[in-house]
Motif scaffolding. Structure first.
Motif, PDB file in Angstrom:
ATOM      1  N   GLN A  85       0.837  -1.188   0.000  1.00 34.46           N
ATOM      2  CA  GLN A  85       0.000   0.000   0.000  1.00 34.46           C
ATOM      3  C   GLN A  85       0.877   1.245   0.000  1.00 34.46           C
ATOM      4  O   GLN A  85       2.058   1.200   0.360  1.00 34.46           O
ATOM      5  CB  GLN A  85      -0.887   0.030   1.246  1.00 34.46           C
ATOM      6  N   LEU A  86       0.284   2.378  -0.411  1.00 35.52           N
ATOM      7  CA  LEU A  86       0.937   3.657  -0.216  1.00 35.52           C
ATOM      8  C   LEU A  86       0.929   3.990   1.265  1.00 35.52           C
ATOM      9  O   LEU A  86       0.005   3.603   1.993  1.00 35.52           O
ATOM     10  CB  LEU A  86       0.211   4.755  -0.996  1.00 35.52           C
ATOM     11  N   PRO A  87       1.925   4.707   1.762  1.00 36.22           N
ATOM     12  CA  PRO A  87       1.894   5.132   3.165  1.00 36.22           C
ATOM     13  C   PRO A  87       0.660   5.986   3.447  1.00 36.22           C
ATOM     14  O   PRO A  87       0.021   6.515   2.535  1.00 36.22           O
ATOM     15  CB  PRO A  87       3.185   5.951   3.321  1.00 36.22           C
ATOM     16  N   GLY A  88       0.355   6.157   4.719  1.00 36.43           N
ATOM     17  CA  GLY A  88      -0.843   6.874   5.099  1.00 36.43           C
ATOM     18  C   GLY A  88      -0.817   8.357   4.798  1.00 36.43           C
ATOM     19  O   GLY A  88      -1.863   8.999   4.753  1.00 36.43           O
ATOM     20  N   SER A  89       0.366   8.943   4.596  1.00 34.66           N
ATOM     21  CA  SER A  89       0.469  10.361   4.271  1.00 34.66           C
ATOM     22  C   SER A  89       1.464  10.548   3.135  1.00 34.66           C
ATOM     23  O   SER A  89       2.256   9.655   2.822  1.00 34.66           O
ATOM     24  CB  SER A  89       0.896  11.177   5.495  1.00 34.66           C
ATOM     25  N   ALA A  90       1.407  11.728   2.512  1.00 39.44           N
ATOM     26  CA  ALA A  90       2.281  11.998   1.370  1.00 39.44           C
ATOM     27  C   ALA A  90       3.751  12.040   1.759  1.00 39.44           C
ATOM     28  O   ALA A  90       4.628  11.819   0.929  1.00 39.44           O
ATOM     29  CB  ALA A  90       1.881  13.311   0.707  1.00 39.44           C
ATOM     30  N   SER A  91       4.018  12.337   3.022  1.00 40.30           N
ATOM     31  CA  SER A  91       5.398  12.395   3.497  1.00 40.30           C
ATOM     32  C   SER A  91       5.473  11.745   4.870  1.00 40.30           C
ATOM     33  O   SER A  91       4.682  12.053   5.757  1.00 40.30           O
ATOM     34  CB  SER A  91       5.883  13.846   3.580  1.00 40.30           C
ATOM     35  N   THR A  92       6.418  10.834   5.017  1.00 42.65           N
ATOM     36  CA  THR A  92       6.597  10.120   6.283  1.00 42.65           C
ATOM     37  C   THR A  92       8.082  10.073   6.609  1.00 42.65           C
ATOM     38  O   THR A  92       8.894   9.733   5.747  1.00 42.65           O
ATOM     39  CB  THR A  92       6.067   8.679   6.179  1.00 42.65           C
ATOM     40  N   ALA A 127       4.141   9.308  -2.794  1.00 38.38           N
ATOM     41  CA  ALA A 127       4.486   9.410  -1.381  1.00 38.38           C
ATOM     42  C   ALA A 127       5.986   9.283  -1.231  1.00 38.38           C
ATOM     43  O   ALA A 127       6.643   8.512  -1.943  1.00 38.38           O
ATOM     44  CB  ALA A 127       3.782   8.325  -0.566  1.00 38.38           C
ATOM     45  N   VAL A 128       6.539  10.051  -0.292  1.00 35.52           N
ATOM     46  CA  VAL A 128       7.971   9.985  -0.012  1.00 35.52           C
ATOM     47  C   VAL A 128       8.156   9.584   1.444  1.00 35.52           C
ATOM     48  O   VAL A 128       7.469  10.075   2.339  1.00 35.52           O
ATOM     49  CB  VAL A 128       8.665  11.335  -0.313  1.00 35.52           C
ATOM     50  N   VAL A 129       9.081   8.657   1.658  1.00 34.18           N
ATOM     51  CA  VAL A 129       9.383   8.164   2.997  1.00 34.18           C
ATOM     52  C   VAL A 129      10.854   8.422   3.279  1.00 34.18           C
ATOM     53  O   VAL A 129      11.719   8.074   2.470  1.00 34.18           O
ATOM     54  CB  VAL A 129       9.078   6.660   3.130  1.00 34.18           C
ATOM     55  N   GLY A 130      11.142   9.036   4.411  1.00 34.48           N
ATOM     56  CA  GLY A 130      12.519   9.226   4.844  1.00 34.48           C
ATOM     57  C   GLY A 130      12.864   8.203   5.898  1.00 34.48           C
ATOM     58  O   GLY A 130      12.063   7.932   6.805  1.00 34.48           O
ATOM     59  N   LEU A 131      14.038   7.638   5.793  1.00 31.57           N
ATOM     60  CA  LEU A 131      14.475   6.606   6.721  1.00 31.57           C
ATOM     61  C   LEU A 131      15.853   6.989   7.236  1.00 31.57           C
ATOM     62  O   LEU A 131      16.843   6.921   6.495  1.00 31.57           O
ATOM     63  CB  LEU A 131      14.508   5.255   6.011  1.00 31.57           C
ATOM     64  N   GLY A 132      15.920   7.430   8.496  1.00 31.29           N
ATOM     65  CA  GLY A 132      17.215   7.792   9.052  1.00 31.29           C
ATOM     66  C   GLY A 132      17.119   8.973   9.989  1.00 31.29           C
ATOM     67  O   GLY A 132      16.068   9.612  10.139  1.00 31.29           O
ATOM     68  N   THR A 133      18.241   9.306  10.595  1.00 31.26           N
ATOM     69  CA  THR A 133      18.295  10.359  11.603  1.00 31.26           C
ATOM     70  C   THR A 133      18.898  11.654  11.089  1.00 31.26           C
ATOM     71  O   THR A 133      19.030  12.615  11.848  1.00 31.26           O
ATOM     72  CB  THR A 133      19.113   9.871  12.812  1.00 31.26           C
ATOM     73  N   SER A 134      19.268  11.720   9.809  1.00 29.62           N
ATOM     74  CA  SER A 134      19.973  12.897   9.294  1.00 29.62           C
ATOM     75  C   SER A 134      19.068  13.879   8.570  1.00 29.62           C
ATOM     76  O   SER A 134      19.550  14.873   8.028  1.00 29.62           O
ATOM     77  CB  SER A 134      21.090  12.449   8.335  1.00 29.62           C
TER      78      SER A 134
END
Length: 535
Positions: A38-45, A247-254
């Motif tokens: 599925q697409l994530p629940g929001s456009a940006s996560t 949708a864009v997902v960021g993964l990380g602490t930076s």
């Protein structure tokens, strides 16, 4: 009694075999997808954290609605995680990690309605409800693993997929070598279809090793994975060929906080770039150009010729500087859009504001030629913000910044030219805030906000200048004229005590500088100017 004896005798006398009809048998069920993405629940996560288990759980929750089959690997076995992640990509199913938060894993398996577990390595199933669950350890041999899963698999090249960078590019169906699954088998392996990927998911990961399982899950869901660190705008060129993004997902602490990540990532993914390349104004770029107005030749060299000739002249001027730096030298037009006047004018502000639409042909010609544009303001008795807001339609162009000329900012009881004007840092900050907010809202590349200064008195409380907004870069342009020695004195005086985060500009006057410095001499100034204009 007689009937019973007769029946028994008849049965005893049968010498052939007898088949008993058990009734109609059920056909095997049709193969079902291994998982449903599925697409994530929001456009940006933005998913932060530096622990592999919760990252894997979050990726599964965000990107899958259900999963008939789930890959499992022990949280402390990097080789098993890499192999499980590559298998997840091939099968189109999530991968979870056991041994640290098995209750959380159990809850996720329940949410996914999982019925088949595919262990890789020595997984710990303690505390996970295995009732009616198929447990099918994945063999170490690639061919045997493919036979179990019912898909075509190949051996990944040595070293591929063992880290986030290589997993991001690993071909679907290529499997990283690693340990066999170790767990008590139970049930049977159902026939599965590979999960159908979802289009439009872009994952930006900063590459920490703890992200490997989560990246495998993201790729299994169909995400395109790009590995970068920090502000995504700094990697805009890397994202230039990315397709439509839902949708864009960021993964990380930076990546900062979620709001910062959203606008920076969406800007980077817009594909819009500055004339010098990328989306950051001074990312290996310097600017050299002409100053003046296309409406009159008396205000500077920019107005001494027509549009096409101006574009050509700016390009030639910039080319003379390219030999002195490895940075890209961007041809630039600094266009006076408001000019201080001796007459009050209809609005009484002693500044003539030319209509914005009259500059569009030159602004668009510059864009086509790969040149930057700076709009120059001489406000008279108006505030800089009042005037800048009138030209918002020009700020909508990605390659357009602004310049403020405090020499022509006067008070309500003064006339232009009676004295050298000045502006407070607070008024400049109002402009910086307005432009920065506009850049953020419109998802535009960084803009240059330049301040002309040749006397320290021209910007009061200068130490209070707002230099922290990442949507803009602040330039102080030392534009005094005279001999090279006088210009150096002005340069040192203006630079003294400046706040951190300032970029520096230099002006060359065709007529007033005597002798006029050439490109090599200008670029020998310390520090090397990042913006040079000719008037």
């Amino acid at each position: 009694m007689v009937a019973s004896v007769a029946l028994a005798a008849a049965l005893a006398g049968c010498t052939g075999s007898m088949e008993i009809d058990s009734g109609p048998s059920s056909p095997p069920p049709d193969p079902q997808p291994a998982a449903v993405a599925q697409l994530p629940g929001s456009a940006s996560t933005l998913v932060t954290g530096d622990e592999a288990v919760p990252l894997a759980l979050t990726a599964s929750r965000e990107l899958f609605t259900q999963a008939q089959a789930v890959l499992l690997a022990p949280a402390d076995d990097e080789a098993a995680i890499a192999r499980a992640a590559s298998l997840a990509v091939a099968l189109g199913a999530p991968v979870l990690l056991t041994g640290e938060d098995n209750p959380g894993v159990g809850e996720e398996l329940l949410r996914l309605s999982a019925t088949t577990l595919l262990p890789v390595g020595e997984v710990d199933l303690t505390g996970i409800d295995l009732t009616s669950m198929n447990v099918q350890p994945v063999p170490a041999e690639t061919s045997a693993a493919g036979e179990l899963l019912g898909i075509d698999l190949t051996d990944a090249p040595a070293g591929s997929g063992a880290d986030v960078h290589s997993l991001a590019d690993l071909a679907r169906g290529a499997v990283v070598s690693g340990p066999a699954g170790v767990a008590d088998a139970a049930g049977h392996m159902p026939a599965l279809l590979t999960g159908e990927p979802v289009e439009g998911i872009q994952l930006l990961a900063d590459g920490a090793p703890e992200q490997l399982a989560a990246v495998g899950t993201a790729r299994a869901a169909g995400a395109t994975v790009t590995v970068l660190e920090g502000d995504p705008r700094a990697s805009a060129a890397q994202l230039a060929d990315v397709g439509d993004t839902e949708a864009v997902v960021g993964l990380g602490t930076s990546f900062g906080d979620p709001e910062t990540f959203q606008w920076q990532a969406e800007t980077a993914l817009s594909g819009t770039q500055l004339p010098g390349g990328g989306q950051l104004a001074f990312d290996s770029a310097r600017y050299v150009g002409l100053y003046g107005s296309p409406h009159t030749e008396v205000l500077g060299a920019l107005g001494e010729q027509g549009t096409s000739e101006t574009i050509d002249r700016a390009a030639q001027l910039a080319s003379a500087y390219q030999a002195h730096t490895e940075d890209v030298v961007v041809p630039t037009l600094e266009i006076i859009v408001t000019v201080a006047t001796v007459a009050a004018g209809g609005d009484g502000n002693y500044s003539q504001e030319w209509p914005a639409e009259g500059f569009v042909p030159l602004v668009e010609a510059a864009a086509e030629a790969g040149q930057y544009v700076v709009l120059d303001f001489q406000p008279g008795r108006a505030t800089f913000l009042e005037q800048v807001q009138q030209y918002e339609e020009l700020l909508d162009y990605p390659h357009v910044g602004i310049a403020l000329d405090p020499e022509w900012r006067i008070t309500a009881d003064e006339l232009p030219g009676e004295r050298i004007g000045s502006v407070s840092a607070a008024e400049v900050n109002d402009v910086i805030t307005y432009v920065a907010d506009y850049v953020r809202e419109q998802r535009l590349p960084q803009k240059i906000v330049m301040i002309h200064q040749f006397r320290t008195s021209m910007v009061t409380d200068r130490s209070d200048l707002l230099t922290s907004r990442p949507e803009v870069e602040i330039v102080i342009h030392a534009d005094g004229f005279g001999t090279p020695e006088q210009k150096q004195d002005t340069w040192q005086s203006v630079r003294a005590g400046a706040p951190a985060g300032i970029h520096w500009g230099w002006k060359v006057f065709y007529d007033e500088d005597d002798p006029r410095m050439n490109s090599a001499e200008v670029m020998a100034v310390e520090p090397m100017p990042e913006f040079v204009s000719y008037q």
